[in-house]
Design a protein around this motif. Structure first.
Motif, short mmCIF file in Angstrom:
data_model
loop_
_atom_site.label_atom_id
_atom_site.label_comp_id
_atom_site.label_asym_id
_atom_site.label_seq_id
_atom_site.Cartn_x
_atom_site.Cartn_y
_atom_site.Cartn_z
N UNK A 83 -44.32 18.70 -35.11
CA UNK A 83 -43.29 19.73 -35.28
C UNK A 83 -43.31 20.78 -34.17
N UNK A 84 -44.46 21.37 -33.93
CA UNK A 84 -44.54 22.44 -32.94
C UNK A 84 -44.19 21.96 -31.55
N UNK A 85 -44.71 20.80 -31.16
CA UNK A 85 -44.42 20.25 -29.83
C UNK A 85 -42.94 19.91 -29.70
N UNK A 86 -42.33 19.45 -30.78
CA UNK A 86 -40.91 19.11 -30.72
C UNK A 86 -40.06 20.36 -30.48
N UNK A 87 -40.38 21.46 -31.14
CA UNK A 87 -39.62 22.69 -30.92
C UNK A 87 -39.76 23.14 -29.47
N UNK A 88 -40.98 23.07 -28.93
CA UNK A 88 -41.19 23.47 -27.54
C UNK A 88 -40.40 22.59 -26.58
N UNK A 89 -40.43 21.27 -26.78
CA UNK A 89 -39.71 20.37 -25.90
C UNK A 89 -38.20 20.58 -26.02
N UNK A 90 -37.72 20.85 -27.24
CA UNK A 90 -36.29 21.10 -27.44
C UNK A 90 -35.89 22.41 -26.77
N UNK A 91 -36.73 23.42 -26.85
CA UNK A 91 -36.48 24.68 -26.19
C UNK A 91 -36.36 24.48 -24.68
N UNK A 92 -37.27 23.70 -24.11
CA UNK A 92 -37.22 23.41 -22.68
C UNK A 92 -35.96 22.62 -22.32
N UNK A 93 -35.61 21.66 -23.17
CA UNK A 93 -34.40 20.86 -22.93
C UNK A 93 -33.15 21.75 -22.89
N UNK A 94 -33.02 22.65 -23.85
CA UNK A 94 -31.87 23.54 -23.88
C UNK A 94 -31.82 24.41 -22.62
N UNK A 95 -32.96 24.96 -22.22
CA UNK A 95 -33.00 25.83 -21.06
C UNK A 95 -32.56 25.09 -19.80
N UNK A 96 -32.99 23.83 -19.66
CA UNK A 96 -32.69 23.08 -18.46
C UNK A 96 -31.25 22.55 -18.44
N UNK A 97 -30.67 22.32 -19.60
CA UNK A 97 -29.30 21.82 -19.66
C UNK A 97 -28.27 22.94 -19.70
N UNK A 98 -28.71 24.16 -19.94
CA UNK A 98 -27.80 25.27 -20.16
C UNK A 98 -26.84 25.47 -18.99
N UNK A 99 -27.34 25.37 -17.75
CA UNK A 99 -26.50 25.63 -16.59
C UNK A 99 -25.38 24.64 -16.40
#
Length: 255
Positions: A107-123
Motif C-alpha cells: 500500500x505505502x509503496x503504491x501511493x509513493x509510486x502513484x504520487x511520482x507518476x502524477x508529478x511526472x505526467x502533470x506537465x
C-alpha cells in the motif's frame, strides 16, 4: 504582428504561466516529495555500491592471505570492483520513469509510486487537468499514512489500489496517446477529449477522497470506542484502578 512574433509571445506567456503554476503549494509539495524519493534512491545505490566494493575487497584480502595474488591479481580485483560499482550505480531502477504503479506493490509503496507518476505526467496535461492532479496530490500524504497501517486486502484499500494502479493511470496514458490536434474534437456527447480527461480525473479524485474519509472515520470511531472503554472501566480520577481491599489507599485518594 507577424506569425513568428505572435508565436514568440505565446511561448513566453506559456513559460511565465508555467513558472507561476509551479509556485503553487500543491506543486511545490509534490516536487519536494519527488526530490525525497530521488535522494532516497540515490542513497540506496551508494549503499549497494559500498557493500559490493567491501565484499570484493574482503574476498581479495582473504585470497591474498592464502595465496599471493600479485599486481595483476590486485588490478583484476580493482577492475571487478569498478565494474560492479558501475553496474549497480547506473542500472535503471524504474523510479525515474513516468510509469503507473505495479499492481503488486504494498500500500505505502503504491501511493509513493502513484504520487511520482502524477508529478511526472502533470506537465503533459492541460491546465484544468493539472488542477485536478494537484487536488489528488493533496490527498495522497494522508492516504499513504492510513493505507500503510491496513492490510492490502482491506476493501477500502482495494478500491484505492485499483484507482492508483489501473483506472487513473489508464485514463492519463490514453489521453497522452491521443494526438494533440484531436483533443479539441467533440464526441457524440458534445464533450472534447480534454473535457473528458478533466471529468475522469475529478471523479477519481472524489473517489480517493471518499476512501480516505471512510478510513479516517474508522480510525476516529476506534479511538472513541477505546476512550469510552477506558472511561467506563476506570472511571473518573482513576479510582477504579485500585483493587478491592485497598481501602487505605482509597481513603488517601479521597482525602
Amino acid at each position: 504582428m507577424s506569425t513568428e512574433r505572435f508565436d514568440r509571445v505565446i511561448q513566453r506567456a506559456d513559460r511565465v504561466m508555467r513558472q507561476l503554476d509551479e509556485r503553487d503549494g500543491a506543486v511545490r509539495e509534490a516536487a519536494r516529495r519527488e526530490r525525497q524519493r530521488l535522494n532516497s534512491d540515490l542513497a540506496r545505490r551508494v549503499s549497494r555500491v559500498g557493500v559490493a566494493i567491501g565484499v570484493v575487497s574482503l574476498i581479495t584480502i582473504i585470497v591474498g592471505l592464502i595465496q599471493p595474488i600479485g599486481m595483476f591479481g590486485f588490478l583484476a580485483a580493482v577492475g571487478i570492483a569498478i565494474g560492479i560499482a558501475a553496474l549497480l550505480g547506473f542500472m535503471p531502477s524504474g523510479k525515474g520513469n513516468a510509469t503507473a504503479p505495479a499492481a503488486d506493490l504494498p500500500n505505502g509503496a503504491m501511493v509513493q509510486r502513484f504520487d511520482s507518476y502524477l508529478y511526472r505526467q502533470r506537465g503533459a496535461l492541460p491546465a484544468p487537468a493539472r488542477a485536478e492532479i494537484d487536488a489528488i496530490s493533496r490527498v495522497l500524504p494522508s492516504l499513504k499514512q492510513t493505507l500503510e497501517r491496513i492490510d492490502d486486502l482491506n476493501p477500502d484499500a482495494q478500491d484505492a489500489r485499483r484507482l492508483m494502479s489501473v483506472h487513473l493511470p489508464g485514463l492519463i496514458d490514453r489521453y497522452i496517446n491521443v494526438p494533440a490536434e484531436f483533443r479539441s474534437h467533440k464526441d457524440g456527447e458534445d464533450v472534447t477529449v480534454d473535457e473528458r480527461l478533466v471529468e475522469g480525473l475529478h471523479a477519481g479524485r472524489d473517489a480517493l477522497a471518499e476512501v480516505a474519509e471512510r478510513l479516517a472515520r474508522s480510525d476516529v470511531a476506534a479511538f472513541e470506542t477505546q476512550g469510552r472503554f477506558i472511561q467506563s472501566r476506570y472511571g473518573e480520577d482513576g479510582q477504579q484502578l485500585l483493587r478491592p481491599g485497598d481501602s487505605k489507599d482509597r481513603d488517601m485518594i479521597e482525602s
